[in-house]
Design a protein around this motif. Sequence first.
Motif, PDB file in Angstrom:
ATOM      1  N   VAL A   1      31.972   0.041 -30.624  1.00 29.72           N
ATOM      2  CA  VAL A   1      30.716  -0.821 -30.692  1.00 29.72           C
ATOM      3  C   VAL A   1      29.757  -1.955 -29.289  1.00 29.72           C
ATOM      4  CG1 VAL A   1      31.226  -3.729 -30.416  1.00 29.72           C
ATOM      5  CG2 VAL A   1      32.466  -1.801 -32.488  1.00 29.72           C
ATOM      6  N   ILE A   2      30.647  -1.487 -28.382  1.00 28.97           N
ATOM      7  CA  ILE A   2      30.605  -1.706 -26.766  1.00 28.97           C
ATOM      8  C   ILE A   2      29.136  -0.818 -26.773  1.00 28.97           C
ATOM      9  CG2 ILE A   2      30.885  -1.649 -24.523  1.00 28.97           C
ATOM     10  CD1 ILE A   2      33.571  -2.009 -24.922  1.00 28.97           C
ATOM     11  N   THR A   3      28.963   0.033 -26.923  1.00 27.81           N
ATOM     12  CA  THR A   3      27.952   1.200 -27.313  1.00 27.81           C
ATOM     13  C   THR A   3      27.020   0.974 -27.733  1.00 27.81           C
ATOM     14  OG1 THR A   3      29.166   3.098 -26.554  1.00 27.81           O
ATOM     15  CG2 THR A   3      27.116   3.976 -27.046  1.00 27.81           C
ATOM     16  N   VAL A   4      26.918   0.733 -29.268  1.00 31.32           N
ATOM     17  CA  VAL A   4      25.741   0.487 -29.816  1.00 31.32           C
ATOM     18  C   VAL A   4      25.576  -1.066 -29.556  1.00 31.32           C
ATOM     19  CG1 VAL A   4      25.067  -0.105 -32.142  1.00 31.32           C
ATOM     20  CG2 VAL A   4      26.944   1.286 -31.612  1.00 31.32           C
ATOM     21  N   SER A   5      26.205  -1.727 -28.908  1.00 28.25           N
ATOM     22  CA  SER A   5      25.482  -2.671 -28.244  1.00 28.25           C
ATOM     23  C   SER A   5      25.033  -3.191 -27.457  1.00 28.25           C
ATOM     24  CB  SER A   5      26.733  -4.270 -28.577  1.00 28.25           C
ATOM     25  OG  SER A   5      27.587  -4.552 -29.045  1.00 28.25           O
ATOM     26  N   ASP A   6      25.117  -2.348 -26.306  1.00 27.94           N
ATOM     27  CA  ASP A   6      24.250  -1.746 -24.965  1.00 27.94           C
ATOM     28  C   ASP A   6      23.600  -1.413 -25.564  1.00 27.94           C
ATOM     29  OD1 ASP A   6      23.871  -1.518 -22.245  1.00 27.94           O
ATOM     30  OD2 ASP A   6      24.331   0.894 -23.022  1.00 27.94           O
ATOM     31  N   GLU A   7      23.112  -0.116 -26.320  1.00 24.26           N
ATOM     32  CA  GLU A   7      21.975   0.460 -26.704  1.00 24.26           C
ATOM     33  C   GLU A   7      20.661  -0.182 -27.794  1.00 24.26           C
ATOM     34  OE1 GLU A   7      23.012   3.105 -29.382  1.00 24.26           O
ATOM     35  OE2 GLU A   7      23.122   4.856 -27.767  1.00 24.26           O
ATOM     36  N   MET A   8      21.333  -1.103 -28.390  1.00 27.18           N
ATOM     37  CA  MET A   8      20.459  -2.626 -29.176  1.00 27.18           C
ATOM     38  C   MET A   8      19.799  -2.961 -28.063  1.00 27.18           C
ATOM     39  SD  MET A   8      22.730  -3.952 -32.237  1.00 27.18           S
ATOM     40  CE  MET A   8      21.510  -4.574 -32.879  1.00 27.18           C
ATOM     41  N   LEU A   9      20.281  -3.883 -26.638  1.00 24.33           N
ATOM     42  CA  LEU A   9      20.546  -4.608 -25.901  1.00 24.33           C
ATOM     43  C   LEU A   9      18.900  -3.906 -24.909  1.00 24.33           C
ATOM     44  CD1 LEU A   9      23.529  -5.945 -24.471  1.00 24.33           C
ATOM     45  CD2 LEU A   9      21.324  -7.425 -25.629  1.00 24.33           C
ATOM     46  N   GLU A  10      18.796  -2.656 -24.520  1.00 28.15           N
ATOM     47  CA  GLU A  10      18.455  -1.809 -23.916  1.00 28.15           C
ATOM     48  C   GLU A  10      17.013  -2.198 -25.243  1.00 28.15           C
ATOM     49  OE1 GLU A  10      17.495   2.787 -22.307  1.00 28.15           O
ATOM     50  OE2 GLU A  10      19.384   2.405 -23.381  1.00 28.15           O
ATOM     51  N   THR A  11      17.089  -1.359 -25.997  1.00 28.11           N
ATOM     52  CA  THR A  11      15.937  -1.433 -26.908  1.00 28.11           C
ATOM     53  C   THR A  11      14.638  -2.624 -27.301  1.00 28.11           C
ATOM     54  OG1 THR A  11      17.242  -0.240 -29.223  1.00 28.11           O
ATOM     55  CG2 THR A  11      15.206  -0.971 -29.677  1.00 28.11           C
ATOM     56  N   MET A  12      15.911  -4.172 -27.114  1.00 21.76           N
ATOM     57  CA  MET A  12      15.754  -5.218 -26.804  1.00 21.76           C
ATOM     58  C   MET A  12      14.282  -5.473 -25.729  1.00 21.76           C
ATOM     59  SD  MET A  12      16.663  -9.086 -26.893  1.00 21.76           S
ATOM     60  CE  MET A  12      17.650  -9.043 -25.695  1.00 21.76           C
ATOM     61  N   ILE A  13      15.057  -4.966 -24.606  1.00 27.42           N
ATOM     62  CA  ILE A  13      13.823  -5.164 -23.157  1.00 27.42           C
ATOM     63  C   ILE A  13      13.637  -4.568 -23.313  1.00 27.42           C
ATOM     64  CG2 ILE A  13      14.518  -4.408 -20.755  1.00 27.42           C
ATOM     65  CD1 ILE A  13      17.646  -4.977 -21.149  1.00 27.42           C
ATOM     66  N   ASN A  14      13.077  -3.488 -23.825  1.00 26.02           N
ATOM     67  CA  ASN A  14      12.077  -2.209 -23.904  1.00 26.02           C
ATOM     68  C   ASN A  14      10.782  -2.786 -25.207  1.00 26.02           C
ATOM     69  OD1 ASN A  14      12.991  -0.429 -21.996  1.00 26.02           O
ATOM     70  ND2 ASN A  14      14.824   1.086 -23.960  1.00 26.02           N
ATOM     71  N   MET A  15      11.079  -3.605 -25.974  1.00 23.86           N
ATOM     72  CA  MET A  15      10.145  -3.936 -26.376  1.00 23.86           C
ATOM     73  C   MET A  15       8.669  -4.511 -25.749  1.00 23.86           C
ATOM     74  SD  MET A  15      12.137  -5.952 -29.460  1.00 23.86           S
ATOM     75  CE  MET A  15      10.901  -6.721 -30.494  1.00 23.86           C
ATOM     76  N   LYS A  16       9.450  -5.168 -24.778  1.00 25.03           N
ATOM     77  CA  LYS A  16       8.620  -6.091 -23.982  1.00 25.03           C
ATOM     78  C   LYS A  16       7.014  -4.663 -23.298  1.00 25.03           C
ATOM     79  CE  LYS A  16       7.485  -8.551 -19.433  1.00 25.03           C
ATOM     80  NZ  LYS A  16       8.430  -9.384 -18.420  1.00 25.03           N
ATOM     81  N   ARG A  17       7.319  -3.384 -22.808  1.00 30.14           N
ATOM     82  CA  ARG A  17       6.988  -1.991 -22.553  1.00 30.14           C
ATOM     83  C   ARG A  17       5.752  -1.819 -23.025  1.00 30.14           C
ATOM     84  NH1 ARG A  17      11.634   1.244 -20.042  1.00 30.14           N
ATOM     85  NH2 ARG A  17      12.616  -0.099 -18.477  1.00 30.14           N
TER      86      ARG A  17
END
Length: 522
Positions: free
Chosen positions: A506-522
């Motif tokens: 759960v922690i790993t998937v939540s981290d990946e989702m946060l990373e995806t959201m941050i990458n949306m700005k790029r």
Amino acid sequence: MMRSMYSGVSGVKGHQTRMDVVGNNIANVNTTGFKSGRVTFADTLSQTTANASAPTGNLGGTNPKQIGLGVGVSTIDTLFTDGAVQSTGKNTDLCLSGNGLFVVKNGSETYYTRNGAFEFDESGNYVMPGNGMKVQGWMGTDGVVSTSGAVTDISIQIGKAMAAKATEKTTYSYNLKSNPPVVTQYSFKYTDTTTTPPTTKTSTSTNSGDYVGASATQPVTVTFSDGTKTTYTSGVYTVGRSLPVTTSFNFYDSLGSVHTATVLLEKADVGTLQYLDTNGNTVTKTGTAWSVLLGSTDTVTEADGSKTTYSLGGDTLTFDEDGVLREATSFSTPTALNRDTYDATTLSYTPTAVSTTSAATISLTASVSAPNGSTRPQSIVLDYSTVTSYADINTINATPDGNAAGTLKSISIDSSGVITGVYTNSVIQPEAQVAIAQFSNAAGLTKTGSSLYQTSNNSGTPNVKGASDLGCSITPSALEMSNVDIANEFSDMIITQRGFQSNSKVITVSDEMLETMINMKR
């Protein structure tokens, strides 16, 4: 997005705690008296995004919208189920079964334990050998242990001395046969020296109360009420009485020297008796009187040269028609006793007349005169209060108290925790009793290490009694094994591991989702 991560973190922490408890259980799988632990989880507070609504005329009700915020450890329980009994063969080891704990002390500090691996130290203290804490219980006094007082250290020194105690009471038990045949006639030959030359004649008597002694030179032929006829060369025979029932017992004087007293019981007269019942009413019944008399001459020469002089009055036991011994007054006139005129024997004992009153206890006086002139008088109560008199069986038995001097040579412990001492003088008596504490909530006790517990605010106060009083039992020469079930622990370990892995994911998937959201700005 962050809620799921923090929920995963709480899950990881909770399962780590559960794994810690599982690991501790497995580590103590062979710890004597160990009680396993158990972790239970509960969800934490939930965030409410919308409250519930009640139904209206046009719309139905809606449920609340809540998002859970993770898991927390609800309880870490101690499971006080019994462990298996493991025999050790060591007589000071104790295995306790049931809802209770042993009580031990370190100075003024009181602890509780299920570890019964006890032994006696150099000073005779009953202790836990690993830490020297003293086992608590009650000490005995003169072979009597009272559990009504406060507990104290148990201390029993092997080799301790027991002083000699003079016999004060002999208790008679069981049954005195009610229907023995009685003498109806005796006859014997004697030499009549009034004739010249002396002639041999026969003396015969059927008179109640006449008695004669038999010897090798004066055999006596006795006829009984059952029709049998026997010739005797020893003993004393009284018309109207039964053959004596012989009761012998050893007793001790104040120095611990042993002596033997012989008391005879002869069925004598049948008549009426009167006594008061438990309500104070006078009851009259048919009764049978038994004469209690000494079974030897008044003075006996002992092996060490001392002489013991006995004294016993004309004492009577009267049983009613139901075979019950009564302290009563007899209305019968006692039969007069007369020695046969031509009896030339030395009597081994003298018949005693019955009295008009009956008692349940009789006093025997024994006075020992040593060769140096010193005298040790003592009075022994002969207690017949529990003796019955029914037909056909004769099992009466005398049990005296008192003892010679001795030393303690061994001990044993029973299922109630009573420590019994065995002395060199054959006396076996209780020395102490192990105390057991029972709590309303044993799971609320605080663990202090070394298999010890102390009270807490939620354990309740200890109820300290004997094991049997609390419904517990003690198995001596055995120890209680750990109650850890290794199969359950391995199952819990697998479940805990999977829970930990899932929460980590759960922690790993939540981290990946946060990373995806941050990458949306790029």
